[in-house]
Enzyme design. Structure first.
Site, PDB file in Angstrom:
ATOM      1  N   HIS A  80      -3.336  26.088  25.415  1.00  0.00           N
ATOM      2  CA  HIS A  80      -4.294  26.758  26.154  1.00  0.00           C
ATOM      3  C   HIS A  80      -5.131  25.883  26.974  1.00  0.00           C
ATOM      4  CE1 HIS A  80      -7.913  29.392  26.849  1.00  0.00           C
ATOM      5  NE2 HIS A  80      -7.296  30.167  26.227  1.00  0.00           N
ATOM      6  N   GLU A 124      -1.929  28.577  31.289  1.00  0.00           N
ATOM      7  CA  GLU A 124      -1.690  28.130  29.685  1.00  0.00           C
ATOM      8  C   GLU A 124      -0.428  28.450  29.290  1.00  0.00           C
ATOM      9  OE1 GLU A 124      -4.386  30.975  27.685  1.00  0.00           O
ATOM     10  OE2 GLU A 124      -5.811  30.768  29.323  1.00  0.00           O
TER      11      GLU A 124
END
Ligand code: TA6
Length: 308
Positions: free
Chosen positions: A172, A275
């Site tokens: 992420h 991400e």
């Protein structure tokens, strides 16, 4: 001496003039990596890459000035490891968002100075009584980090159970940018995405991704490499990937970031998440004994006039 005591870690995994363990913010154990190509900081908490900077460039990852470096808390910025699910648990929203490994302490498994002078560090985590309560499967998860002028991250999932399991997840990544108005993401044109800001409606990406409001998009079935063009810093951040069919683009913008106590005022302008993910219809089914690798490779190049 505990397993994660800096002195013990330095004795077993430290690399002179290249990799040293110490107590970092909030007393969390960190590995500081410096070599002729670049530098990085990694926390054992969450297997979390906090910082990466290739030589002669500005930091590539963004880290909030209000991050909480506390046991059991996720760190805001860098590269949180979301696993074994992305965002909310598919059926039980009481379970922690983005899974449970980003708030757990990982162990050091390996370190190496590579032939070209770059640095390699491997951290790992396996199932425990706590994880089995949250997710009833035995596993081993490793993050393999190589720091040169490119940051290479490989998240390797092994099913050590005797039944198949389904897992999702993400690297992420929060990227450091000059200002949100200055950037565009040139890689997702024509991709279908779930627009979480518009009640999860499915849409198709027209042109480059520019961000002028809260943006929370899950691009599905895409293997595309992404490029963040930053006119302010006159650079491109390239994010290439393997083992991932989902790319998520997120910026909380003003109101949402103001409600997050680990987000500094106005910091939303200096970050964008791109991400490397597997989520929704792109989750992975893993047979017993099998492994899956989710890879992200981050590089920087100058944004010169003759880039097409
Ligand atoms: O990746 C985007 C997202 O799923 C957003 O919906 C937002 O929740 C973000 O992750 C951050 O989640 P966190 O649990 O770290 O606050």
């Amino acid at each position: 001496m505990t397993t994660n005591e800096p002195a013990r870690l330095n004795h077993k995994y430290g690399i002179r003039d290249q990799l040293v363990f110490s107590e970092g913010p909030g007393g969390l154990i960190i590995a500081e990596i410096k070599n002729p190509h670049g530098e990085a900081t990694v926390a054992l908490h969450g297997g979390h890459i906090l910082a990466f900077r290739p030589r002669d460039h500005a930091p590539v990852l963004w880290l909030s000035s209000k991050s909480q470096f506390k046991t059991g808390k996720a760190i805001r910025g860098g590269i949180p490891v979301c696993w074994p699910w992305f965002a909310n648990h598919p059926t039980d929203t009481d379970k922690p968002a983005h899974g449970f490994v980003r708030t757990a302490v990982w162990s050091v498994s390996e370190s190496e100075k590579l032939a070209d002078g770059s640095s390699y560090l491997k951290l790992s985590i396996s199932d425990s009584e706590e994880t089995l309560k949250l997710w009833p499967h035995r596993f081993r998860l490793e993050i393999n980090i190589t720091v040169s002028d490119v940051l290479s991250v490989k998240l390797v999932t092994t099913n050590t159970d005797n039944e198949p399991f389904i897992c999702g997840g993400a690297l992420h990544s929060y990227f450091n940018i000059s200002s949100i108005e200055n950037i565009m993401n040139k890689c997702l044109e024509g991709c279908t995405y779930i627009d979480k800001f518009y009640k999860g409606r499915r849409k198709k990406q027209a042109g480059s991704v520019t961000i002028r409001r809260e943006t929370d998009r899950i691009y599905l079935d895409t293997k595309a490499d992404c490029i963040i063009e930053d006119n302010g810093l006159q650079r491109r951040i390239g994010i290439s990937k393997n083992g991932s069919r989902t790319t998520v683009v997120w910026n909380p913008w003003i109101d949402k970031s103001a409600k997050m106590k680990d987000f500094g005022d106005g910091e939303y302008k200096r970050m964008v998440c791109v991400e490397t993910t597997n989520a929704d219809t792109d989750v992975i089914s893993l047979a017993p004994g099998h492994t899956h690798t989710l890879e992200s490779h981050v590089r920087v190049e100058p944004l010169t006039g003759n880039n097409e």
